[in-house]
Design an enzyme around this catalytic site. Structure first.
Site, short mmCIF file in Angstrom:
data_model
loop_
_atom_site.label_atom_id
_atom_site.label_comp_id
_atom_site.label_asym_id
_atom_site.label_seq_id
_atom_site.Cartn_x
_atom_site.Cartn_y
_atom_site.Cartn_z
N ARG A 88 0.83 -1.22 0.00
CA ARG A 88 0.00 0.00 0.00
C ARG A 88 0.86 1.26 0.00
O ARG A 88 0.37 2.35 -0.30
CB ARG A 88 -0.91 0.02 1.23
CG ARG A 88 -1.98 -1.04 1.24
CD ARG A 88 -3.00 -0.85 0.14
NE ARG A 88 -3.73 0.41 0.20
CZ ARG A 88 -4.82 0.60 0.95
NH1 ARG A 88 -5.32 -0.38 1.65
NH2 ARG A 88 -5.43 1.78 0.98
N ARG A 90 3.03 3.76 -1.44
CA ARG A 90 3.19 4.07 -2.86
C ARG A 90 4.57 4.55 -3.25
O ARG A 90 4.88 4.64 -4.43
CB ARG A 90 2.12 5.11 -3.27
CG ARG A 90 0.73 4.51 -3.26
CD ARG A 90 -0.34 5.55 -3.13
NE ARG A 90 -0.49 5.97 -1.74
CZ ARG A 90 -1.46 6.73 -1.29
NH1 ARG A 90 -2.37 7.17 -2.13
NH2 ARG A 90 -1.54 7.07 -0.01
N ARG A 203 4.03 1.08 10.65
CA ARG A 203 4.04 -0.38 10.67
C ARG A 203 4.84 -0.99 11.82
O ARG A 203 4.78 -2.21 12.02
CB ARG A 203 4.58 -0.91 9.34
CG ARG A 203 3.83 -0.40 8.12
CD ARG A 203 2.37 -0.81 8.13
NE ARG A 203 1.69 -0.46 6.89
CZ ARG A 203 0.44 -0.81 6.61
NH1 ARG A 203 -0.26 -1.50 7.48
NH2 ARG A 203 -0.12 -0.46 5.47
C1 LIG Z 1 -2.89 -0.26 11.66
C2 LIG Z 1 -3.29 -0.02 10.24
C3 LIG Z 1 -4.54 -0.43 9.80
C4 LIG Z 1 -4.95 -0.22 8.48
N1 LIG Z 1 -6.16 -0.65 8.09
C5 LIG Z 1 -6.58 -0.46 6.80
C6 LIG Z 1 -7.87 -0.91 6.36
O1 LIG Z 1 -8.63 -1.49 7.11
N2 LIG Z 1 -8.20 -0.69 5.07
C7 LIG Z 1 -7.37 -0.04 4.19
O2 LIG Z 1 -7.75 0.16 3.02
N3 LIG Z 1 -6.17 0.40 4.57
C8 LIG Z 1 -5.74 0.20 5.86
N4 LIG Z 1 -4.49 0.63 6.24
C9 LIG Z 1 -3.61 1.22 5.23
C10 LIG Z 1 -3.52 2.76 5.34
O3 LIG Z 1 -4.81 3.35 5.28
C11 LIG Z 1 -2.65 3.34 4.21
O4 LIG Z 1 -3.28 3.17 2.96
C12 LIG Z 1 -1.30 2.69 4.12
O5 LIG Z 1 -0.73 2.55 5.38
C13 LIG Z 1 -0.37 3.52 3.22
O6 LIG Z 1 0.09 4.63 3.95
P1 LIG Z 1 -0.09 6.14 3.49
O7 LIG Z 1 -1.54 6.46 3.28
O8 LIG Z 1 0.63 6.99 4.47
O9 LIG Z 1 0.53 6.23 2.04
P2 LIG Z 1 1.98 6.04 1.41
O10 LIG Z 1 1.74 5.45 0.08
O11 LIG Z 1 2.90 5.34 2.35
O12 LIG Z 1 2.47 7.50 1.18
C14 LIG Z 1 3.24 8.26 2.12
C15 LIG Z 1 2.64 9.62 2.28
O13 LIG Z 1 2.64 10.30 1.02
C16 LIG Z 1 1.48 11.12 0.93
N5 LIG Z 1 0.67 10.65 -0.20
C17 LIG Z 1 0.89 9.54 -0.95
N6 LIG Z 1 -0.03 9.45 -1.92
C18 LIG Z 1 -0.87 10.49 -1.76
C19 LIG Z 1 -2.03 10.93 -2.44
N7 LIG Z 1 -2.54 10.27 -3.48
N8 LIG Z 1 -2.62 12.04 -2.01
C20 LIG Z 1 -2.13 12.74 -0.97
N9 LIG Z 1 -1.05 12.38 -0.26
C21 LIG Z 1 -0.41 11.26 -0.65
C22 LIG Z 1 0.73 11.00 2.25
O14 LIG Z 1 1.16 12.02 3.12
C23 LIG Z 1 1.19 9.64 2.74
O15 LIG Z 1 1.09 9.51 4.15
C24 LIG Z 1 -4.07 0.43 7.55
C25 LIG Z 1 -2.80 0.84 8.00
C26 LIG Z 1 -2.41 0.62 9.32
C27 LIG Z 1 -1.04 1.09 9.74
#
Ligand SMILES: Cc1cc2nc3c(=O)[nH]c(=O)nc-3n(C[C@H](O)[C@H](O)[C@H](O)COP(=O)(O)OP(=O)(O)OC[C@H]3O[C@@H](n4cnc5c(N)ncnc54)[C@H](O)[C@@H]3O)c2cc1C
Length: 247
Positions: A88, A90, A203
């Site tokens: 997830r 990106r 994580r």
């Molecule tokens: C404990 C836990 C439970 C979770 N449960 C679920 C669940 O039930 N269902 C589910 O679908 N997901 C779940 N997730 C996943 C979570 O919602 C995120 O999608 C995932 O952790 C990726 O992290 P991120 O959103 O920070 O994006 P990353 O891809 O890691 O990107 C890093 C940062 O870049 C920025 N960024 C990246 N892309 C964009 C964009 N398009 N627009 C704006 N800013 C952006 C944001 O600031 C983001 O935080 C869970 C995560 C955790 C840790």
């Protein structure tokens, strides 16, 4: 699970500092030695200067320079569930073992319930294991025995069905549909220190699942050796903070 560091940028913190100093210098960093680039930064020697600048960048939220270095990891034997969670993110690059081209036709179905092909969660074997959002506490040995039996029966049946479908001429890319989410997969992933801090935030936290937490902790151990000043600052000042966005 096994995590190995395959390759990483040499002198990553020199790269980070050079990128950052570029922003505030009239001279071209490409024409200067690292000592010249760092001349005006506070510190008695180059290590102290690097620590000063890295602390300054992280405390001010100037995270861009932490995107320049990169580390590549090989990960063996995580579940498809863990793989779905980590992919997830990106800004991480991945290569994931294909189930279209790799078929598990030589695995003994009787052994899959012991962790051969399917990751066995610790809650199957550990009577004291308490999951997130789980009510109730420890269970007795009889319950653990029953858990093992249900788990083993279920995964064995899946793998037997998978192999039967292969024998019936179904291609691996379709036969895999009957395999459980705990099926093991190998992966190569690469990321920069900024992303590594973000992944650690999300994580390695207490609310993350045990498997991705274990993988992240191992990656963090490598990171502490690779970028020692960055991850020392991160561990002492940034980890476990509230209301973070990224990293
Ligand atoms: C404990 C836990 C439970 C979770 N449960 C679920 C669940 O039930 N269902 C589910 O679908 N997901 C779940 N997730 C996943 C979570 O919602 C995120 O999608 C995932 O952790 C990726 O992290 P991120 O959103 O920070 O994006 P990353 O891809 O890691 O990107 C890093 C940062 O870049 C920025 N960024 C990246 N892309 C964009 C964009 N398009 N627009 C704006 N800013 C952006 C944001 O600031 C983001 O935080 C869970 C995560 C955790 C840790």
């Amino acid at each position: 699970m096994e995590v190995k560091l395959l390759k990483a940028t040499e002198d990553p913190e020199e790269v980070i500092c050079t990128g950052a100093r570029n922003d505030y210098m009239s001279d071209f960093v490409g024409d200067q030695s690292f000592e010249e680039i760092m001349e005006s930064v506070e510190g008695d020697d180059i290590e102290e200067k690097k620590a000063t600048l890295i602390g300054h960048l992280l405390s001010h939220g100037h995270f861009g320079p932490f995107e320049h270095p990169k580390a590549v990891f090989a990960v063996k034997g995580i579940s498809r569930s863990c793989m779905a969670q980590i992919t997830r993110h990106r800004h991480v690059s991945f290569d994931v073992q294909s189930m279209r081209y790799v078929s598990f036709d030589d695995i003994d179905p009787d052994e899959v319930g012991d962790g051969e092909m399917i990751v066995m969660p610790p809650s199957i074997n550990d009577p004291d294991w308490i999951g997130r959002n789980q009510k109730g506490g420890a269970v007795d040995e009889e319950t653990v025995e029953k858990r093992r039996e249900v788990f083993k029966d279920s995964v064995t049946e899946s793998v037997e069905s998978y192999q039967e479908l292969l024998d019936l001429g179904v291609p691996p890319e379709d036969a895999r549909f009957v395999l459980p989410i705990g099926t093991k997969v190998n992966m190569v992933m690469s990321m920069n220190p900024r992303m590594l801090m973000h992944i650690a935030d999300m994580r390695a936290a207490a609310d993350a699942q045990w498997e991705i937490r274990e993988m992240t902790e191992t990656v963090l151990d490598f990171a502490e050796e690779w970028c020692p000043l960055t991850f020392k600052y991160y561990n002492e000042n940034m980890r476990n903070r509230k209301n973070r966005l990224a990293p």
